[in-house]
Motif scaffolding. Structure first.
Motif, PDB file in Angstrom:
ATOM      1  N   LEU A 168       0.956  -1.258  -0.019  1.00 23.62           N
ATOM      2  CA  LEU A 168      -0.194   0.464   0.175  1.00 23.62           C
ATOM      3  C   LEU A 168       1.020   0.796   0.367  1.00 23.62           C
ATOM      4  CD1 LEU A 168      -2.991   1.570  -0.111  1.00 23.62           C
ATOM      5  CD2 LEU A 168      -2.534   1.257   2.223  1.00 23.62           C
ATOM      6  N   ARG A 169       2.182   1.470   0.514  1.00 22.13           N
ATOM      7  CA  ARG A 169       2.760   2.197   0.978  1.00 22.13           C
ATOM      8  C   ARG A 169       3.349   2.462  -0.273  1.00 22.13           C
ATOM      9  NH1 ARG A 169       6.281   0.445   4.058  1.00 22.13           N
ATOM     10  NH2 ARG A 169       5.239   0.819   6.062  1.00 22.13           N
ATOM     11  N   GLU A 170       4.106   0.988  -1.026  1.00 21.73           N
ATOM     12  CA  GLU A 170       4.113   1.526  -2.462  1.00 21.73           C
ATOM     13  C   GLU A 170       3.558   2.472  -3.457  1.00 21.73           C
ATOM     14  OE1 GLU A 170       5.775  -1.973  -5.171  1.00 21.73           O
ATOM     15  OE2 GLU A 170       6.626  -1.911  -3.371  1.00 21.73           O
ATOM     16  N   ALA A 171       1.715   1.601  -3.049  1.00 21.67           N
ATOM     17  CA  ALA A 171       1.137   2.182  -4.740  1.00 21.67           C
ATOM     18  C   ALA A 171       0.381   3.656  -3.796  1.00 21.67           C
ATOM     19  CB  ALA A 171      -0.170   1.608  -4.031  1.00 21.67           C
ATOM     20  N   LEU A 172       1.640   4.225  -2.293  1.00 19.24           N
ATOM     21  CA  LEU A 172       1.179   5.663  -2.309  1.00 19.24           C
ATOM     22  C   LEU A 172       2.475   6.624  -2.680  1.00 19.24           C
ATOM     23  CD1 LEU A 172      -0.823   5.287   0.865  1.00 19.24           C
ATOM     24  CD2 LEU A 172      -2.216   6.423  -1.097  1.00 19.24           C
TER      25      LEU A 172
ATOM     26  N   ALA B  31      -0.555   2.868   9.631  1.00 20.81           N
ATOM     27  CA  ALA B  31       0.686   1.827   9.573  1.00 20.81           C
ATOM     28  C   ALA B  31       1.707   2.305   8.469  1.00 20.81           C
ATOM     29  CB  ALA B  31      -0.459   0.859   8.907  1.00 20.81           C
ATOM     30  N   VAL B  32       1.277   3.167   7.516  1.00 19.09           N
ATOM     31  CA  VAL B  32       2.237   3.779   6.384  1.00 19.09           C
ATOM     32  C   VAL B  32       3.250   4.360   6.817  1.00 19.09           C
ATOM     33  CG1 VAL B  32       1.978   4.637   3.867  1.00 19.09           C
ATOM     34  CG2 VAL B  32       0.561   2.813   4.585  1.00 19.09           C
ATOM     35  N   GLN B  33       2.972   5.663   7.703  1.00 26.07           N
ATOM     36  CA  GLN B  33       3.538   6.682   7.896  1.00 26.07           C
ATOM     37  C   GLN B  33       3.142   6.779   9.188  1.00 26.07           C
ATOM     38  OE1 GLN B  33       4.265   9.752   5.499  1.00 26.07           O
ATOM     39  NE2 GLN B  33       3.701  10.904   7.023  1.00 26.07           N
ATOM     40  N   PRO B  34       3.868   6.745  10.512  1.00 26.88           N
ATOM     41  CA  PRO B  34       2.758   6.778  11.827  1.00 26.88           C
ATOM     42  C   PRO B  34       2.220   8.290  11.708  1.00 26.88           C
ATOM     43  CG  PRO B  34       5.018   6.280  11.980  1.00 26.88           C
ATOM     44  CD  PRO B  34       4.857   6.455  10.926  1.00 26.88           C
ATOM     45  N   GLY B  35       1.072   9.071  12.764  1.00 28.00           N
ATOM     46  CA  GLY B  35       0.941  10.134  12.798  1.00 28.00           C
ATOM     47  C   GLY B  35       0.276  10.434  12.061  1.00 28.00           C
ATOM     48  N   LEU B  36      -0.256   9.533   9.844  1.00 28.54           N
ATOM     49  CA  LEU B  36      -0.935  10.303   8.812  1.00 28.54           C
ATOM     50  C   LEU B  36      -2.204  10.451   9.038  1.00 28.54           C
ATOM     51  CD1 LEU B  36      -0.157  11.010   5.994  1.00 28.54           C
ATOM     52  CD2 LEU B  36      -0.407   8.569   5.046  1.00 28.54           C
ATOM     53  N   GLY B  37      -2.607   8.952   9.955  1.00 32.47           N
ATOM     54  CA  GLY B  37      -4.244   8.990   9.983  1.00 32.47           C
ATOM     55  C   GLY B  37      -4.514   9.862  10.655  1.00 32.47           C
ATOM     56  N   LEU B  38      -3.680   9.849  11.103  1.00 29.20           N
ATOM     57  CA  LEU B  38      -4.543  11.123  12.502  1.00 29.20           C
ATOM     58  C   LEU B  38      -4.246  13.106  12.304  1.00 29.20           C
ATOM     59  CD1 LEU B  38      -5.451  11.265  15.525  1.00 29.20           C
ATOM     60  CD2 LEU B  38      -3.138  12.367  16.010  1.00 29.20           C
TER      61      LEU B  38
ATOM     62  N   LEU C  97      -2.811  18.604   1.674  1.00 35.52           N
ATOM     63  CA  LEU C  97      -2.859  17.574   1.117  1.00 35.52           C
ATOM     64  C   LEU C  97      -1.743  17.077   1.759  1.00 35.52           C
ATOM     65  CD1 LEU C  97      -1.947  18.093  -2.783  1.00 35.52           C
ATOM     66  CD2 LEU C  97      -4.029  17.296  -1.977  1.00 35.52           C
ATOM     67  N   ILE C  98      -1.594  15.816   2.991  1.00 31.75           N
ATOM     68  CA  ILE C  98      -1.004  15.654   4.048  1.00 31.75           C
ATOM     69  C   ILE C  98       0.217  14.718   2.959  1.00 31.75           C
ATOM     70  CG2 ILE C  98      -0.704  14.675   5.635  1.00 31.75           C
ATOM     71  CD1 ILE C  98      -3.333  15.891   5.755  1.00 31.75           C
ATOM     72  N   PRO C  99       1.698  15.599   3.174  1.00 34.69           N
ATOM     73  CA  PRO C  99       2.938  14.753   2.463  1.00 34.69           C
ATOM     74  C   PRO C  99       3.392  14.254   3.429  1.00 34.69           C
ATOM     75  CG  PRO C  99       3.850  17.005   4.126  1.00 34.69           C
ATOM     76  CD  PRO C  99       1.558  16.834   3.971  1.00 34.69           C
ATOM     77  N   LEU C 100       4.012  12.732   2.036  1.00 31.82           N
ATOM     78  CA  LEU C 100       4.206  11.952   2.302  1.00 31.82           C
ATOM     79  C   LEU C 100       5.335  11.799   2.918  1.00 31.82           C
ATOM     80  CD1 LEU C 100       2.330   9.305   0.431  1.00 31.82           C
ATOM     81  CD2 LEU C 100       2.109   9.320   2.785  1.00 31.82           C
ATOM     82  N   GLU C 101       6.619  11.317   3.530  1.00 28.75           N
ATOM     83  CA  GLU C 101       7.689  11.194   3.667  1.00 28.75           C
ATOM     84  C   GLU C 101       8.392  10.585   2.652  1.00 28.75           C
ATOM     85  OE1 GLU C 101       8.168   8.614   7.347  1.00 28.75           O
ATOM     86  OE2 GLU C 101       7.208  10.585   8.538  1.00 28.75           O
ATOM     87  N   CYS C 102       7.375   9.416   1.771  1.00 26.65           N
ATOM     88  CA  CYS C 102       8.396   8.853   0.275  1.00 26.65           C
ATOM     89  C   CYS C 102       7.952   9.690  -0.742  1.00 26.65           C
ATOM     90  CB  CYS C 102       8.009   7.754   0.670  1.00 26.65           C
ATOM     91  SG  CYS C 102       5.791   7.566  -0.151  1.00 26.65           S
ATOM     92  N   GLY C 103       7.118  10.411  -0.627  1.00 29.87           N
ATOM     93  CA  GLY C 103       7.252  11.289  -1.950  1.00 29.87           C
ATOM     94  C   GLY C 103       5.200  11.053  -2.043  1.00 29.87           C
ATOM     95  N   GLY C 104       4.832  12.888  -2.541  1.00 28.08           N
ATOM     96  CA  GLY C 104       3.459  12.563  -2.480  1.00 28.08           C
ATOM     97  C   GLY C 104       2.164  13.120  -1.938  1.00 28.08           C
ATOM     98  N   TRP C 105       1.543  13.011  -2.144  1.00 30.28           N
ATOM     99  CA  TRP C 105      -0.172  12.916  -0.495  1.00 30.28           C
ATOM    100  C   TRP C 105      -0.525  12.807  -0.641  1.00 30.28           C
ATOM    101  CZ3 TRP C 105       2.753  16.405  -4.825  1.00 30.28           C
ATOM    102  CH2 TRP C 105       3.429  17.353  -4.456  1.00 30.28           C
ATOM    103  N   VAL C 106      -1.494  12.964   0.527  1.00 29.33           N
ATOM    104  CA  VAL C 106      -2.218  12.016   0.360  1.00 29.33           C
ATOM    105  C   VAL C 106      -3.193  13.316   1.202  1.00 29.33           C
ATOM    106  CG1 VAL C 106      -4.517  10.934   2.052  1.00 29.33           C
ATOM    107  CG2 VAL C 106      -2.471  10.125   1.834  1.00 29.33           C
ATOM    108  N   ALA C 107      -4.256  12.868   0.241  1.00 32.28           N
ATOM    109  CA  ALA C 107      -5.927  14.440   0.131  1.00 32.28           C
ATOM    110  C   ALA C 107      -6.468  14.120   0.969  1.00 32.28           C
ATOM    111  CB  ALA C 107      -6.059  14.873  -1.449  1.00 32.28           C
TER     112      ALA C 107
END
Ligand code: GDP
Ligand code: ZN
Length: 303
Positions: free
Chosen positions: A166-170, A191-198, A219-229
């Motif tokens: 899932l992380r790879e897909a994000l 689980a993908v990134q601590p604190g992201l869900g919160l 947009l919430i940034p991902l440590e591995c690049g990209g974002w979750v909207a």
């Protein structure tokens, strides 16, 4: 001049993530006038920003908005509903359901898939809580979706199953999230990134409270690049705009059959010699998916 991505907008000030760091920028000149006519800057927009040295400090201005690859829009209130953009350039919609507890509402899943397709955004199905249902049962339940050509991730936030995939897909993409509450969206993001869900659920709550003022996204940034909207409910997005005769194109498993109906104007609901209906009756197409098509075609509300 720099280029970047708008991550947040509040009161006319936009946070723009650029390779050299985040800047706050306002709209200038022509773009500001366009905003009055409805062509707004939204999160996800790729923009050019320029600095004005006006007295104290640096003030950044958005001087150009790049063409959008995709737009998630919702219905703007009013007598003649118009689409109002919420997020631009979303690469994929992650549609999350639980394999059990709560049991997946597959007709709702089908609506999300149609909304994504009609917005030209790739859908990715995430089936969480496989530890509760058992992996075999989960796979059996979602087999029709794999057969129809959808990408399905099987996960359990509880024990980490499928989280790496899932992380790879994000990573490196701009993803929007959909799905009912209680299925484990926040748990999976954590689980993908601590604190992201919160962070995403905090924004959601703020957005919901502000329903009557502004519905904004972030947009919430991902440590591995990209974002979750984080977007206001995708349920408000999309479906109202779809013409019934376009709906058939948003069910990928119908595609190879569409030329085989007796009538070229077949709506695949009642006509004799309908290849889609025949395929649903023979089991070649999943009966539940066909039922979803009919309900959406007739404009029935699904809750
Ligand atoms: P959301 O509303 O979709 O964000 O769901 P949450 O992340 O808040 O999760 C809802 C409930 O399901 C919580 O009690 C979680 O601990 C639980 N949960 C989430 N993922 C899993 C999972 O993979 N397995 C099990 N057994 N429980 C889960
Ligand atoms: Zn037909």
């Amino acid at each position: 001049m720099r280029s970047g991505t708008v991550c947040r907008g509040l009161g006319g000030v936009y946070e723009v993530e650029t390779p050299e760091g985040v800047v706050e920028a306002v709209l200038r000149g022509r773009i500001k006038r366009e905003e009055r006519t409805g062509e707004k800057v939204v999160v996800g927009d790729r923009v050019d920003v320029d600095e004005d040295r006006a007295g104290e400090g640096t003030v950044w201005s958005i001087v150009k908005v790049h063409e959008r690859t995709t737009v998630l829009a919702r219905k703007a209130p009013g007598k003649a509903p118009r689409p109002k953009a919420i997020v631009a350039n979303v690469d994929q919609v992650l549609v999350v359901f639980a394999a059990a507890n709560p049991d997946p509402h597959l007709r709702m899943l089908d609506r999300f898939l149609v909304i994504a397709a009609s917005s030209d955004i790739a859908p990715v199905i995430v089936v969480n809580k496989t530890d509760v249902a058992g992996m075999d049962a989960a796979r059996a339940l979602f087999a029709p979706y794999e057969r129809a050509g959808y990408t399905v991730h099987y996960t359990a936030a509880r024990d980490g199953t499928g989280v790496d995939g899932l992380r790879e897909a994000l990573c490196g993409r701009l993803s929007a999230l959909a799905g009912p509450s209680g299925v484990g969206k926040s748990s999976l993001l954590n689980a993908v990134q601590p604190g992201l869900g919160l962070r995403v659920s905090e924004v959601s709550q703020a957005v919901n409270k502000g329903r009557h003022t502004t519905v904004t996204a972030q947009l919430i940034p991902l440590e591995c690049g990209g974002w979750v909207a984080d977007t206001p409910g995708l349920r408000e997005v999309g479906l109202w705009e779809i013409e019934p005769d376009q709906l058939q194109f948003y069910f990928p498993e119908f595609e190879p059959l569409l030329g085989d109906c007796r009538y070229p104007t077949c709506t695949h609901t009642h006509e004799p010699g309908c290849a889609v209906r025949a395929a649903a009756q023979s089991g070649e197409i999943d009966a539940g998916r066909y039922d979803s098509y009919q309900r959406m075609f007739l404009g029935e509300d699904e809750e």
